[in-house]
Motif scaffolding. Structure first.
Motif, PDB file in Angstrom:
ATOM      1  N   ALA A   5       0.131  -4.972  14.315  1.00 38.37           N
ATOM      2  CA  ALA A   5      -0.318  -4.291  15.538  1.00 38.37           C
ATOM      3  C   ALA A   5      -1.646  -3.581  15.305  1.00 38.37           C
ATOM      4  O   ALA A   5      -2.528  -3.579  16.176  1.00 38.37           O
ATOM      5  N   VAL A   6      -1.805  -2.982  14.130  1.00 38.80           N
ATOM      6  CA  VAL A   6      -3.061  -2.301  13.805  1.00 38.80           C
ATOM      7  C   VAL A   6      -4.201  -3.315  13.700  1.00 38.80           C
ATOM      8  O   VAL A   6      -5.285  -3.113  14.271  1.00 38.80           O
ATOM      9  N   ALA A   7      -3.966  -4.403  12.997  1.00 42.27           N
ATOM     10  CA  ALA A   7      -5.009  -5.418  12.839  1.00 42.27           C
ATOM     11  C   ALA A   7      -5.393  -6.026  14.175  1.00 42.27           C
ATOM     12  O   ALA A   7      -6.584  -6.303  14.418  1.00 42.27           O
ATOM     13  N   GLU A   8      -4.430  -6.218  15.054  1.00 44.50           N
ATOM     14  CA  GLU A   8      -4.737  -6.794  16.369  1.00 44.50           C
ATOM     15  C   GLU A   8      -5.613  -5.850  17.188  1.00 44.50           C
ATOM     16  O   GLU A   8      -6.542  -6.291  17.876  1.00 44.50           O
TER      17      GLU A   8
ATOM     18  N   VAL B 219       2.525   2.260  20.007  1.00 43.06           N
ATOM     19  CA  VAL B 219       3.308   1.471  19.066  1.00 43.06           C
ATOM     20  C   VAL B 219       4.449   2.336  18.550  1.00 43.06           C
ATOM     21  O   VAL B 219       4.236   3.491  18.161  1.00 43.06           O
ATOM     22  N   ASP B 220       5.650   1.790  18.552  1.00 44.22           N
ATOM     23  CA  ASP B 220       6.817   2.509  18.044  1.00 44.22           C
ATOM     24  C   ASP B 220       6.743   2.531  16.520  1.00 44.22           C
ATOM     25  O   ASP B 220       7.117   1.571  15.849  1.00 44.22           O
TER      26      ASP B 220
ATOM     27  N   VAL C 152       1.420   4.127  10.480  1.00 38.64           N
ATOM     28  CA  VAL C 152       1.541   2.891  11.261  1.00 38.64           C
ATOM     29  C   VAL C 152       0.880   1.712  10.558  1.00 38.64           C
ATOM     30  O   VAL C 152       1.296   0.561  10.729  1.00 38.64           O
ATOM     31  N   MET C 153      -0.115   1.944   9.731  1.00 39.78           N
ATOM     32  CA  MET C 153      -0.807   0.835   9.057  1.00 39.78           C
ATOM     33  C   MET C 153       0.101   0.121   8.067  1.00 39.78           C
ATOM     34  O   MET C 153      -0.031  -1.075   7.852  1.00 39.78           O
ATOM     35  N   LEU C 154       1.040   0.869   7.459  1.00 36.37           N
ATOM     36  CA  LEU C 154       1.983   0.255   6.537  1.00 36.37           C
ATOM     37  C   LEU C 154       3.242  -0.239   7.251  1.00 36.37           C
ATOM     38  O   LEU C 154       3.848  -1.222   6.837  1.00 36.37           O
ATOM     39  N   ALA C 155       3.617   0.455   8.324  1.00 38.32           N
ATOM     40  CA  ALA C 155       4.828   0.074   9.050  1.00 38.32           C
ATOM     41  C   ALA C 155       4.601  -1.078  10.016  1.00 38.32           C
ATOM     42  O   ALA C 155       5.458  -1.959  10.166  1.00 38.32           O
ATOM     43  N   ARG C 156       3.433  -1.085  10.670  1.00 39.88           N
ATOM     44  CA  ARG C 156       3.138  -2.091  11.703  1.00 39.88           C
ATOM     45  C   ARG C 156       1.728  -2.654  11.522  1.00 39.88           C
ATOM     46  O   ARG C 156       0.862  -2.513  12.400  1.00 39.88           O
TER      47      ARG C 156
END
Length: 241
Positions: A227-230, A214-215, A220-224
């Protein structure tokens, strides 16, 4: 104790952060019908932190999907051996081998931007005349290194409220590696300046994990969060029943 069929997602934060790292992921999980718990990790010792998280896991009535971010990845590598852990999910994290420390794994790769931004501060150790050493990140450099794609105002708050990691945690060897016996997923944050993304890739590939890239910055949990939840939901679906 009866075991509920619906898994609980236990979210384990890393160094220089706290459970609020998952503030945008938890609503995604609950909207999908999953229960989530995000305990505060002491960040004092790898073995002791893992023992604490293991106690949280044992208190869950039902199966657990265990998620670890950054240093939290090392913690779940140990705590994930608990019987009710169904799967492991690593987020920009350290997947240690048995007998390996954070320092050893990190030392195989070029340093990230974090290395020269660390601050070391002594703290008293209860019952001892010795002092411990806390490691944190220079607050003015925290946003760029840790949270480059997070709202600048929030990144400034995170820099001021960061939770240090005791230096001893970097040198402690992992006595077990739960990924050897539990199905595992890993997320590489390709724009990570806290952990070299190749450290993440190496650990995941060595463990034979299902891996996504993931870019994103380290947080990443706050930014994306989607994607993390998926990825977490993929682990839930793959291990259902």
């Amino acid at each position: 104790m009866s075991r509920s069929a619906t898994p609980t997602v236990v979210l384990v934060h890393g160094a220089f952060a706290d459970a609020s790292s998952f503030a945008r992921v938890i609503p995604e999980l609950t909207a999908a019908g999953l229960k989530a718990v995000a305990p505060a990790v002491p960040n004092r010792s790898l073995v002791d932190d893992a023992a604490y998280i293991a106690s949280v896991i044992r208190a869950v009535d039902g199966p657990v999907i265990l998620v670890g971010h950054s240093y939290g990845g090392a913690v779940i590598t140990l705590a994930g051996t608990e019987d009710n852990v169904r799967a492991l999910v690593y987020l920009a994290g350290y997947a240690l081998e048995e007998g390996e420390s954070l320092g050893e794994l990190q030392g195989r790769f070029p340093d990230s931007g974090l290395a020269d931004a660390l601050v070391r501060t002594p703290f008293p150790v209860a019952g001892s005349t010795e002092t411990g050493t806390d490691v944190s990140v220079e607050p003015d450099r925290f946003p760029a290194i840790f949270a480059a794609d997070v709202d600048p105002g929030l990144a400034a708050v995170l820099a001021a409220s960061q939770r240090p990691l005791a230096a001893r945690a970097f040198a402690e060897a992992a006595p077990v590696a739960a990924w050897k016996s539990k199905p595992s997923w890993g997320l590489v944050a390709t724009a990570d300046r806290t952990i070299n993304p190749d450290v993440e890739r190496f650990g995941y590939e060595r463990a034979g994990m299902t891996t996504v890239e993931v870019d994103s910055s380290h947080l990443v949990m706050l930014a994306r969060p989607e994607a993390v939840a998926e990825l977490i939901q993929e682990a839930v679906r793959a291990t259902a029943g």
